[in-house]
Design an enzyme around this catalytic site. Structure first.
Site, PDB file in Angstrom:
ATOM      1  N   GLN A 171      49.812  31.405  39.784  1.00  0.00           N
ATOM      2  CA  GLN A 171      50.438  31.590  38.672  1.00  0.00           C
ATOM      3  C   GLN A 171      50.840  33.072  38.115  1.00  0.00           C
ATOM      4  O   GLN A 171      50.817  33.072  36.921  1.00  0.00           O
ATOM      5  CB  GLN A 171      49.864  30.773  37.297  1.00  0.00           C
ATOM      6  CG  GLN A 171      49.854  29.168  37.541  1.00  0.00           C
ATOM      7  CD  GLN A 171      51.417  28.557  37.459  1.00  0.00           C
ATOM      8  OE1 GLN A 171      52.314  29.017  36.774  1.00  0.00           O
ATOM      9  NE2 GLN A 171      51.687  27.591  38.183  1.00  0.00           N
ATOM     10  N   SER A 172      51.177  33.786  38.880  1.00  0.00           N
ATOM     11  CA  SER A 172      51.343  35.110  38.808  1.00  0.00           C
ATOM     12  C   SER A 172      52.519  35.400  37.821  1.00  0.00           C
ATOM     13  O   SER A 172      53.604  35.110  38.126  1.00  0.00           O
ATOM     14  CB  SER A 172      51.542  35.803  40.088  1.00  0.00           C
ATOM     15  OG  SER A 172      51.903  37.381  39.741  1.00  0.00           O
ATOM     16  N   ASN A 173      52.460  35.916  36.884  1.00  0.00           N
ATOM     17  CA  ASN A 173      53.605  36.514  35.906  1.00  0.00           C
ATOM     18  C   ASN A 173      54.148  37.515  36.717  1.00  0.00           C
ATOM     19  O   ASN A 173      55.664  37.753  36.458  1.00  0.00           O
ATOM     20  CB  ASN A 173      53.030  36.924  34.739  1.00  0.00           C
ATOM     21  CG  ASN A 173      52.410  36.024  33.712  1.00  0.00           C
ATOM     22  OD1 ASN A 173      52.660  34.766  33.685  1.00  0.00           O
ATOM     23  ND2 ASN A 173      51.057  36.152  33.263  1.00  0.00           N
TER      24      ASN A 173
END
Length: 334
Positions: free
Chosen positions: A80-82
């Site tokens: 879920q890397s921004n």
């Protein structure tokens, strides 16, 4: 040292991506409860790609890549890397290809993963716990792409480069100008700290402008000594990129630890409480991986008297709210 930060950075290549300056907003109900003058720096509202702090870094990182003739960007991060999501959005805006190689087993297409796909990224998941090996595999991917006529540029985890650090040195100057217009510069700037380059940029800005404001990074992942070393390295590398001689004392790098909870990207009880409190007092959404844990640290430091009541404090909202839509109600509401 009292330098014109914007003047120093003006010669560094930069792509205009930010819808800014982002707001610096009062948090009146939280301020009253905590006994401080709390301001929220809304870097969740940076513009394209659903917002977040990485956009300030990517303005400089991508400009450097384009100067090299880049046709594609490669980067990594958690599922879920921004940072990955915003890299994909920036690549779409600029007509570049984007290759995301994220750690872990492929999850459902929700939250940032869904957005990665919507932005057109070439997305794959590597079930590899070691980022050193991930970086080696990214280098191998870059070599394959070059054979096919691409000119790929690999962007490190979290956009942690000297150019990326400059994005938050500039943000420091922006915060100071906005805070002065609201009644005075802050005593403290607090943020969730992951790879350390955002904190490093703010610290670089403070050192360049000889400001008395303390920069406090609430670790959401790494041990205190590891993160402090990374913040120090990124701060000095950012100064070197500007051609500025800078020294740091050990107490310049303030890492608050004890707020990770059960682990990185896993909701914590204190983080859950800070998330719901901020939502119900100010109508502002945090995320459970970064900003909620950062806010939980800020609240705890105030309640313990480490940050004295009556202080003026800026909390940097670094974004990440798409992650909320991957969570079950019990993750957020208890």
């Amino acid at each position: 040292m009292n330098q014109d930060i914007a003047g120093l950075i003006r010669s560094v290549p930069r792509v205009s991506l930010l819808s800014g300056p982002t707001p610096l907003e009062r948090a009146p109900r939280l301020s009253a409860e905590l006994g401080v003058d709390l301001l929220l720096k809304r870097d969740d509202l940076t513009g394209i790609g659903a917002g977040g702090n990485k956009l300030r870094k990517l303005e400089f990182i991508v400009a450097a890549a384009q100067k090299e003739g880049a046709t594609a960007l490669i980067t990594t991060g958690g599922a879920q890397s921004n940072h990955a999501r915003l890299t994909a959005a920036v690549a779409a805006r600029l007509g570049l290809k984007c290759y995301l190689r994220l750690k872990g087993v492929a999850p459902a297409d929700v939250g940032n993963v869904l957005l990665d796909r919507l932005f057109g990224a070439d997305l794959d998941f590597w079930d590899e716990p070691n980022y050193d090996i991930v970086n080696q595999r990214m280098a191998a991917l870059a070599a394959e792409l070059r054979k096919k006529g691409e000119h790929p540029v690999a962007v490190p985890l979290g956009g942690a480069t000297p150019e990326g650090t400059l994005g938050y040195a500039l943000a420091f100057a922006e915060i100071m100008q906005q805070a002065a217009a609201l009644g005075g510069v802050p005593d403290y700037i607090v943020l969730a700290a992951g790879t350390g380059s955002t904190q490093a940029g703010l610290l670089l800005g403070a050192k360049l402008s000889a400001a008395s404001t303390r920069i406090v990074g609430v670790s959401v992942s790494w041990a205190k000594d590891i993160l402090a070393a990374e913040v120090t390295r990124h701060t000095l590398d950012g100064a070197k990129r500007l051609g500025v001689a800078l020294t740091l004392k050990p107490d310049d790098v303030w890492i608050a630890e004890g707020y990770v909870g059960p682990g990185y990207a896993k909701p914590s009880p204190l983080g859950r409480a800070a998330l719901t409190r901020t939502a119900q007092r100010e109508g502002v959404l945090l995320d459970s991986t970064y900003t909620a844990k950062g806010m939980s640290g800020a609240i705890d430091l105030i309640e313990k008297g480490v940050i004295p009541r009556g202080s003026r404090m800026v909390f940097v909202h670094t974004g990440g709210t798409p992650e909320l839509y991957t969570r079950a109600p019990e993750d957020l509401l208890g």
